[in-house]
Design a protein around this motif. Sequence first.
Motif, PDB file in Angstrom:
ATOM      1  N   ALA A 174      41.446 -32.219 -46.092  1.00  0.00           N
ATOM      2  CA  ALA A 174      40.729 -31.400 -45.118  1.00  0.00           C
ATOM      3  C   ALA A 174      41.640 -31.022 -43.955  1.00  0.00           C
ATOM      4  O   ALA A 174      41.629 -29.886 -43.466  1.00  0.00           O
ATOM      5  CB  ALA A 174      39.500 -32.154 -44.611  1.00  0.00           C
ATOM      6  N   SER A 175      42.462 -32.000 -43.538  1.00  0.00           N
ATOM      7  CA  SER A 175      43.399 -31.738 -42.449  1.00  0.00           C
ATOM      8  C   SER A 175      44.430 -30.685 -42.853  1.00  0.00           C
ATOM      9  O   SER A 175      44.782 -29.803 -42.065  1.00  0.00           O
ATOM     10  CB  SER A 175      44.094 -33.042 -42.041  1.00  0.00           C
ATOM     11  N   GLU A 176      44.915 -30.787 -44.110  1.00  0.00           N
ATOM     12  CA  GLU A 176      45.893 -29.809 -44.591  1.00  0.00           C
ATOM     13  C   GLU A 176      45.278 -28.415 -44.689  1.00  0.00           C
ATOM     14  O   GLU A 176      45.931 -27.411 -44.387  1.00  0.00           O
ATOM     15  CB  GLU A 176      46.435 -30.247 -45.951  1.00  0.00           C
ATOM     16  N   ARG A 177      43.994 -28.363 -45.097  1.00  0.00           N
ATOM     17  CA  ARG A 177      43.328 -27.064 -45.165  1.00  0.00           C
ATOM     18  C   ARG A 177      43.191 -26.450 -43.776  1.00  0.00           C
ATOM     19  O   ARG A 177      43.385 -25.242 -43.598  1.00  0.00           O
ATOM     20  CB  ARG A 177      41.955 -27.202 -45.849  1.00  0.00           C
ATOM     21  N   ARG A 178      42.825 -27.306 -42.789  1.00  0.00           N
ATOM     22  CA  ARG A 178      42.706 -26.801 -41.422  1.00  0.00           C
ATOM     23  C   ARG A 178      44.061 -26.318 -40.896  1.00  0.00           C
ATOM     24  O   ARG A 178      44.149 -25.282 -40.236  1.00  0.00           O
ATOM     25  CB  ARG A 178      42.145 -27.890 -40.503  1.00  0.00           C
ATOM     26  N   ARG A 179      45.122 -27.093 -41.204  1.00  0.00           N
ATOM     27  CA  ARG A 179      46.454 -26.704 -40.753  1.00  0.00           C
ATOM     28  C   ARG A 179      46.900 -25.399 -41.399  1.00  0.00           C
ATOM     29  O   ARG A 179      47.460 -24.518 -40.739  1.00  0.00           O
ATOM     30  CB  ARG A 179      47.465 -27.806 -41.067  1.00  0.00           C
ATOM     31  N   SER A 180      46.623 -25.252 -42.705  1.00  0.00           N
ATOM     32  CA  SER A 180      46.966 -24.008 -43.407  1.00  0.00           C
ATOM     33  C   SER A 180      46.209 -22.828 -42.822  1.00  0.00           C
ATOM     34  O   SER A 180      46.759 -21.727 -42.656  1.00  0.00           O
ATOM     35  CB  SER A 180      46.648 -24.143 -44.902  1.00  0.00           C
ATOM     36  N   ALA A 181      44.931 -23.068 -42.483  1.00  0.00           N
ATOM     37  CA  ALA A 181      44.127 -21.996 -41.893  1.00  0.00           C
ATOM     38  C   ALA A 181      44.679 -21.598 -40.527  1.00  0.00           C
ATOM     39  O   ALA A 181      44.749 -20.411 -40.181  1.00  0.00           O
ATOM     40  CB  ALA A 181      42.669 -22.438 -41.776  1.00  0.00           C
ATOM     41  N   LEU A 182      45.100 -22.615 -39.747  1.00  0.00           N
ATOM     42  CA  LEU A 182      45.670 -22.331 -38.425  1.00  0.00           C
ATOM     43  C   LEU A 182      46.978 -21.560 -38.539  1.00  0.00           C
ATOM     44  O   LEU A 182      47.232 -20.619 -37.790  1.00  0.00           O
ATOM     45  CB  LEU A 182      45.894 -23.643 -37.659  1.00  0.00           C
ATOM     46  N   ILE A 183      47.808 -21.988 -39.516  1.00  0.00           N
ATOM     47  CA  ILE A 183      49.086 -21.298 -39.722  1.00  0.00           C
ATOM     48  C   ILE A 183      48.856 -19.856 -40.141  1.00  0.00           C
ATOM     49  O   ILE A 183      49.483 -18.923 -39.637  1.00  0.00           O
ATOM     50  CB  ILE A 183      49.940 -22.041 -40.776  1.00  0.00           C
ATOM     51  N   ALA A 184      47.910 -19.677 -41.075  1.00  0.00           N
ATOM     52  CA  ALA A 184      47.608 -18.326 -41.538  1.00  0.00           C
ATOM     53  C   ALA A 184      47.054 -17.473 -40.393  1.00  0.00           C
ATOM     54  O   ALA A 184      47.409 -16.305 -40.231  1.00  0.00           O
ATOM     55  CB  ALA A 184      46.599 -18.381 -42.690  1.00  0.00           C
ATOM     56  N   SER A 231      37.475 -52.022 -55.622  1.00  0.00           N
ATOM     57  CA  SER A 231      36.602 -50.867 -55.505  1.00  0.00           C
ATOM     58  C   SER A 231      36.548 -50.352 -54.065  1.00  0.00           C
ATOM     59  O   SER A 231      36.577 -49.151 -53.818  1.00  0.00           O
ATOM     60  CB  SER A 231      35.189 -51.251 -55.974  1.00  0.00           C
ATOM     61  N   ALA A 232      36.469 -51.247 -53.124  1.00  0.00           N
ATOM     62  CA  ALA A 232      36.439 -50.854 -51.713  1.00  0.00           C
ATOM     63  C   ALA A 232      37.732 -50.172 -51.315  1.00  0.00           C
ATOM     64  O   ALA A 232      37.736 -49.193 -50.556  1.00  0.00           O
ATOM     65  CB  ALA A 232      36.188 -52.093 -50.845  1.00  0.00           C
ATOM     66  N   ARG A 233      38.839 -50.715 -51.814  1.00  0.00           N
ATOM     67  CA  ARG A 233      40.147 -50.107 -51.487  1.00  0.00           C
ATOM     68  C   ARG A 233      40.250 -48.703 -52.072  1.00  0.00           C
ATOM     69  O   ARG A 233      40.737 -47.779 -51.413  1.00  0.00           O
ATOM     70  CB  ARG A 233      41.270 -50.987 -52.042  1.00  0.00           C
ATOM     71  N   ASP A 234      39.763 -48.534 -53.322  1.00  0.00           N
ATOM     72  CA  ASP A 234      39.783 -47.208 -53.946  1.00  0.00           C
ATOM     73  C   ASP A 234      38.946 -46.212 -53.164  1.00  0.00           C
ATOM     74  O   ASP A 234      39.320 -45.046 -52.998  1.00  0.00           O
ATOM     75  CB  ASP A 234      39.272 -47.286 -55.388  1.00  0.00           C
ATOM     76  N   GLU A 235      37.801 -46.698 -52.668  1.00  0.00           N
ATOM     77  CA  GLU A 235      36.942 -45.818 -51.888  1.00  0.00           C
ATOM     78  C   GLU A 235      37.630 -45.387 -50.596  1.00  0.00           C
ATOM     79  O   GLU A 235      37.545 -44.236 -50.169  1.00  0.00           O
ATOM     80  CB  GLU A 235      35.620 -46.527 -51.581  1.00  0.00           C
ATOM     81  N   LYS A 236      38.313 -46.355 -49.972  1.00  0.00           N
ATOM     82  CA  LYS A 236      39.038 -46.033 -48.732  1.00  0.00           C
ATOM     83  C   LYS A 236      40.160 -45.034 -48.992  1.00  0.00           C
ATOM     84  O   LYS A 236      40.380 -44.106 -48.214  1.00  0.00           O
ATOM     85  CB  LYS A 236      39.605 -47.305 -48.111  1.00  0.00           C
ATOM     86  N   LYS A 281      40.643 -37.334 -49.013  1.00  0.00           N
ATOM     87  CA  LYS A 281      39.769 -36.223 -48.640  1.00  0.00           C
ATOM     88  C   LYS A 281      40.029 -35.781 -47.204  1.00  0.00           C
ATOM     89  O   LYS A 281      40.069 -34.588 -46.900  1.00  0.00           O
ATOM     90  CB  LYS A 281      38.307 -36.642 -48.801  1.00  0.00           C
ATOM     91  N   GLN A 282      40.211 -36.782 -46.332  1.00  0.00           N
ATOM     92  CA  GLN A 282      40.476 -36.466 -44.926  1.00  0.00           C
ATOM     93  C   GLN A 282      41.809 -35.738 -44.779  1.00  0.00           C
ATOM     94  O   GLN A 282      41.935 -34.778 -44.012  1.00  0.00           O
ATOM     95  CB  GLN A 282      40.481 -37.750 -44.106  1.00  0.00           C
ATOM     96  N   GLN A 283      42.822 -36.210 -45.559  1.00  0.00           N
ATOM     97  CA  GLN A 283      44.137 -35.567 -45.505  1.00  0.00           C
ATOM     98  C   GLN A 283      44.073 -34.143 -46.040  1.00  0.00           C
ATOM     99  O   GLN A 283      44.661 -33.218 -45.466  1.00  0.00           O
ATOM    100  CB  GLN A 283      45.148 -36.379 -46.311  1.00  0.00           C
TER     101      GLN A 283
END
Length: 212
Positions: A24-34, A9-14, A20-22
């Motif tokens: 969010a990072s991809e969304r930020r990168r897409s926003a920067l590219i756009a 369960s702990a591993r699944d949460e991690k 989620k972090q990835q």
Amino acid sequence: MSSKKKSVSARDEKLAAARKQQQASERRRSALIAGAAGLAIVIIAAAVTWAILGERDERQAAGDLSGVKTFDYNGGNHVDGKIDYKESPPVGGEHNAVWLNCGTYDEPVPNEHAVHALEHGAVWITYDPELPEADVKKLDDALPDTYTVLSPYEGKMPSKIVLSAWDHQLSVDSADDPRIKGFIKEYRQGEQTPEPGAACTGGVTPETSLVK
């Protein structure tokens, strides 16, 4: 709950948190590219607009060259002696085998040699000998360093100042006319030149008449 299940369960949460972090990072990168792409488009559009406006302003500063008269002469016809030209000053046709050295003259120059300079891509600016000295200086100041000839003209001209290039001629009445610079820019070593790049030095210089 067993320790094994807790570990899974702990591993699944991690993993879920990492995803989620990835994301969010991809969304930020897409926003920067756009954003960067949008900025690039704005910059390109501004550059194109600036170039168009610059060309328009340059054309306006150069004046309207629609008044340029055109002729149809073949280059390369070398003859000896004095030639009776149809135009005054001449814009092409037969000429002496030796060209006139480009520069500013304070005395009239031989037509036959000047026409050869036109064949090499020079612009020849002729003016009425009675033109005020201040206006002559304005004409001289407007000239590039090479492939131009400035001289008084002893024959009859259609105006106080005449600009000639091979097969092209413009008459103006003022040394302040913006078309002077426009004509020089358009026709000095222009597409009409029969022998582009040919020498504008090493020819003939009439005695005591060359200023520079």
